[in-house]
Scaffold this motif. Structure first.
Motif, PDB file in Angstrom:
ATOM      1  N   THR A  85       0.840  -1.201   0.000  1.00 23.03           N
ATOM      2  CA  THR A  85       0.000   0.000   0.000  1.00 23.03           C
ATOM      3  C   THR A  85       0.876   1.252   0.000  1.00 23.03           C
ATOM      4  N   VAL A  88       2.361   1.731  -3.451  1.00 25.06           N
ATOM      5  CA  VAL A  88       1.386   2.299  -4.387  1.00 25.06           C
ATOM      6  C   VAL A  88       1.283   3.805  -4.172  1.00 25.06           C
ATOM      7  N   SER A  89       1.242   4.233  -2.915  1.00 23.57           N
ATOM      8  CA  SER A  89       1.166   5.669  -2.622  1.00 23.57           C
ATOM      9  C   SER A  89       2.393   6.400  -3.156  1.00 23.57           C
ATOM     10  N   ARG A  91       4.399   5.441  -5.621  1.00 25.97           N
ATOM     11  CA  ARG A  91       4.368   5.411  -7.093  1.00 25.97           C
ATOM     12  C   ARG A  91       3.338   6.403  -7.633  1.00 25.97           C
ATOM     13  N   ASP A  92       2.213   6.550  -6.936  1.00 23.64           N
ATOM     14  CA  ASP A  92       1.205   7.513  -7.361  1.00 23.64           C
ATOM     15  C   ASP A  92       1.747   8.937  -7.245  1.00 23.64           C
ATOM     16  N   LEU A 114       3.502   2.319 -11.380  1.00 23.31           N
ATOM     17  CA  LEU A 114       2.302   2.342 -10.534  1.00 23.31           C
ATOM     18  C   LEU A 114       1.461   1.089 -10.769  1.00 23.31           C
ATOM     19  N   ALA A 115       1.304   0.697 -12.012  1.00 27.73           N
ATOM     20  CA  ALA A 115       0.521  -0.503 -12.325  1.00 27.73           C
ATOM     21  C   ALA A 115       1.168  -1.744 -11.705  1.00 27.73           C
ATOM     22  N   GLN A 118       0.435  -1.679  -8.011  1.00 28.26           N
ATOM     23  CA  GLN A 118      -0.965  -2.034  -7.762  1.00 28.26           C
ATOM     24  C   GLN A 118      -1.178  -3.546  -7.903  1.00 28.26           C
ATOM     25  N   SER A 119      -0.495  -4.142  -8.857  1.00 28.92           N
ATOM     26  CA  SER A 119      -0.575  -5.595  -9.038  1.00 28.92           C
ATOM     27  C   SER A 119      -0.006  -6.322  -7.824  1.00 28.92           C
ATOM     28  N   LEU A 121       0.088  -5.158  -4.806  1.00 28.51           N
ATOM     29  CA  LEU A 121      -0.861  -4.956  -3.717  1.00 28.51           C
ATOM     30  C   LEU A 121      -2.046  -5.925  -3.837  1.00 28.51           C
ATOM     31  N   THR A 122      -2.548  -6.112  -5.027  1.00 30.99           N
ATOM     32  CA  THR A 122      -3.640  -7.055  -5.255  1.00 30.99           C
ATOM     33  C   THR A 122      -3.229  -8.458  -4.854  1.00 30.99           C
TER      34      THR A 122
END
Length: 130
Positions: A85, A88-89, A91-92, A114-115, A118-119, A121-122
């Motif tokens: 998480t 992701v923050s 990278r965003d 970022l993608a 996110q992957s 994190l999923t």
């Protein structure tokens, strides 16, 4: 001799398929029990395929997994989710900075990172339920 090896491989695959069906009939395993069962299944498959190095590695992993503690495993998985998480923050934020700077090549690179985050994190969230 090759016929015998073929029969042994077929028997191993049949056993693996039987174990998979049996696992589906029972309540789904979670935590350390699921981890051990998964490694055991991979080990059977590796042995049936004659993958001795992979089998040795899986035997070592199985030995370690049998010492697994559900609370420790859950804590490790929760930490992975927190770390993912945070990534992701980060990278965003990097993407927003690249957008402000306006360089298309850098924006595309930041979107890709970022993608990927996110992957990850999923995947980490999916592990929480296992």
């Amino acid at each position: 001799m090759s016929r015998l090896l073929g029969l042994l491989a077929t028997a191993g695959l049949a056993l693996t398929a039987h174990l998979a069906v049996a696992a589906n009939d029972a309540a789904p395993l979670k935590g350390c029990a699921a981890k051990v069962a998964n490694i055991e299944n991979e080990l059977i498959l590796a042995k049936s395929r004659g993958q001795t190095r992979k089998a040795k590695g899986l035997e070592d992993a199985l030995s370690a997994a049998r010492k697994c503690d559900d609370q420790t495993l859950a804590a490790e998985r929760e930490k992975k989710v927190r770390d993912a998480t945070n990534k992701v923050s980060e990278r965003d934020a990097e993407l927003q900075e690249e957008i402000r700077e306006g360089k298309k090549k850098d924006i595309a690179k930041a979107r890709k990172k970022l993608a990927e985050a996110q992957s990850e994190l999923t995947a980490a969230k999916a592990e929480l339920d296992r």
